[in-house]
Write an enzyme that holds these catalytic residues in place. Sequence first.
Site, PDB file in Angstrom:
ATOM      1  N   ARG A 242       7.063   8.730  27.779  1.00 45.95           N
ATOM      2  CA  ARG A 242       5.874   8.004  28.124  1.00 45.95           C
ATOM      3  C   ARG A 242       5.674   8.122  29.788  1.00 45.95           C
ATOM      4  NH1 ARG A 242       5.158   1.692  26.500  1.00 45.95           N
ATOM      5  NH2 ARG A 242       6.440   1.261  28.431  1.00 45.95           N
TER       6      ARG A 242
ATOM      7  N   LYS B 258       3.365  -9.079  32.369  1.00 47.55           N
ATOM      8  CA  LYS B 258       2.211  -8.356  32.434  1.00 47.55           C
ATOM      9  C   LYS B 258       1.194  -9.000  31.531  1.00 47.55           C
ATOM     10  CE  LYS B 258       4.304  -5.105  29.292  1.00 47.55           C
ATOM     11  NZ  LYS B 258       5.173  -4.091  29.073  1.00 47.55           N
TER      12      LYS B 258
ATOM     13  N   TYR C 297     -22.210 -10.814   8.587  1.00 51.78           N
ATOM     14  CA  TYR C 297     -23.112  -9.349   8.809  1.00 51.78           C
ATOM     15  C   TYR C 297     -22.779  -8.442   7.584  1.00 51.78           C
ATOM     16  CZ  TYR C 297     -24.296 -10.638  13.613  1.00 51.78           C
ATOM     17  OH  TYR C 297     -24.564 -11.247  14.523  1.00 51.78           O
TER      18      TYR C 297
ATOM     19  N   MET D 118     -18.805 -11.589  16.679  1.00 54.41           N
ATOM     20  CA  MET D 118     -18.073 -11.602  18.255  1.00 54.41           C
ATOM     21  C   MET D 118     -17.844 -12.948  18.397  1.00 54.41           C
ATOM     22  SD  MET D 118     -20.149 -10.600  21.711  1.00 54.41           S
ATOM     23  CE  MET D 118     -20.638  -9.123  20.989  1.00 54.41           C
TER      24      MET D 118
HETATM   25  C1  LIG Z   1       6.425  -4.429  28.354  1.00 58.71           C
HETATM   26  C2  LIG Z   1       7.666  -3.815  28.641  1.00 58.71           C
HETATM   27  C3  LIG Z   1       9.017  -4.559  28.556  1.00 58.71           C
HETATM   28  C4  LIG Z   1       8.839  -5.891  27.920  1.00 58.71           C
HETATM   29  O1  LIG Z   1       9.399  -5.642  26.517  1.00 58.71           O
HETATM   30  P1  LIG Z   1       9.466  -6.682  25.287  1.00 58.71           P
HETATM   31  O2  LIG Z   1       9.745  -5.968  24.049  1.00 58.71           O
HETATM   32  O3  LIG Z   1       7.931  -7.540  25.437  1.00 58.71           O
HETATM   33  O4  LIG Z   1      10.720  -7.597  25.905  1.00 58.71           O
HETATM   34  C5  LIG Z   1       9.922  -4.299  29.321  1.00 58.71           C
HETATM   35  N1  LIG Z   1      10.026  -2.957  29.954  1.00 58.71           N
HETATM   36  C6  LIG Z   1       9.128  -2.196  30.029  1.00 58.71           C
HETATM   37  C7  LIG Z   1       9.057  -0.890  30.997  1.00 58.71           C
HETATM   38  C8  LIG Z   1       7.855  -2.573  29.570  1.00 58.71           C
HETATM   39  O5  LIG Z   1       6.809  -1.831  29.526  1.00 58.71           O
END
Ligand SMILES: *Cc1c(COP(=O)(O)O)cnc(C)c1O
Length: 368
Positions: free
Chosen positions: A136, A38, A264, A313
């Site tokens: 979650r 991801k 800035y 930026m």
């Molecule tokens: C992002 C995620 C992972 C990966 O976790 P890491 O700590 O990066 O290995 C595994 N399972 C779920 C559900 C996640 O959202």
Amino acid sequence: MPKATETVLEINLNYLEQNYKYLKSKLAPNTMFLAVVKAFAYGSDQVQIAKKITELGADYLAVAYTSEGVAIRKAGIQTPILVLHPQEVNFEEIVAYNLEPSIYSARILDQFIKYTSSINKEDYPVHLKFNTGLNRLGFLKADVPQIVQKIQETTTIKVASAFSHMAASEDLTEKEFTEQQIQKFKSISNTLDGLLCYSPIKHMCNTSGILNYPDAHFNMVRSGIGLYGFGNDAKYDVYLKPIASLKTVISQLHNLDPNQSVGYNMAYKATHKMVTATLPLGHADGIYRIYGNQKGFVFINGKKAPIVGNTCMDMIMVDVTNINCKEGDEVIVFNEVHTADALATAAGTISYELVTGISQRVNRVFIF
Ligand SMILES: *Cc1c(COP(=O)(O)O)cnc(C)c1O
């Protein structure tokens, strides 16, 4: 690798291989490996990483959003892909691109059954997400009978896996909490298998779960950060190599007199005669404002140069008063020696946030 002549993110696919092999060495031979790709494979490149990790033998991929899975399919990768966080509006693309949704609530279950029925699908693979304490996403144990009833009333879907996610797998002071999560998931798994009359894949561990809870690997583990080179504990630094190096160059040097300000809002004032270097890298590249005002730093010719003033930026200014350097010299923001983890920690955040934040305008180059 030639020296950087502009801002680049170098991705070392040999290190990815090394990290994968190390994590695999922690698993029983028949435990499956799901690679989490991801967020552009944690800020690197989802297509190159998905290709390499599939070649290495990963059984599954996971993305957060549907669009990420679509991009991987468009690159021709056939590995099963779990979409961790889909919405109803994504179902058409999920099925069109042969992606597998996480089903995390009664609402999303009903919606997916309705959709797969409307297009006459049979046994479409889905993954049931259970909440064992992270609070979650996911079903509770008490939901199992009702979910199973809905699944058994249709032939359109089939449970490919059931999974849960740990809330603090990297934090051994919370071991008791994690053990409770594991027990809850075991109990959910048993109830589910009993009612379903078949046994889908079970998975719970992220990277730190793999390393800290070997008895909770079930049939599959899900690793993200470990593949990218971070074990959430210094003891893994010799085994896991950060795959991404962020490099840039010095655009210009400035000589400052005492009391002259930098950047800035005059956020930094020279305390003595100083030299600063301006670098083509800023908050729009992922070096956020939390790294400004001497929280963050870079390395130039082996020496540490703190960021002075606010992050702009497209630029940061660093203090090079005591560093022998010139315009055009290479700058290391992070690499396998000066790690993203160390930089993130210094600014009060975590490696995950720093690496996933490196924006898409930074050119990626690959070391094969
Ligand atoms: C992002 C995620 C992972 C990966 O976790 P890491 O700590 O990066 O290995 C595994 N399972 C779920 C559900 C996640 O959202």
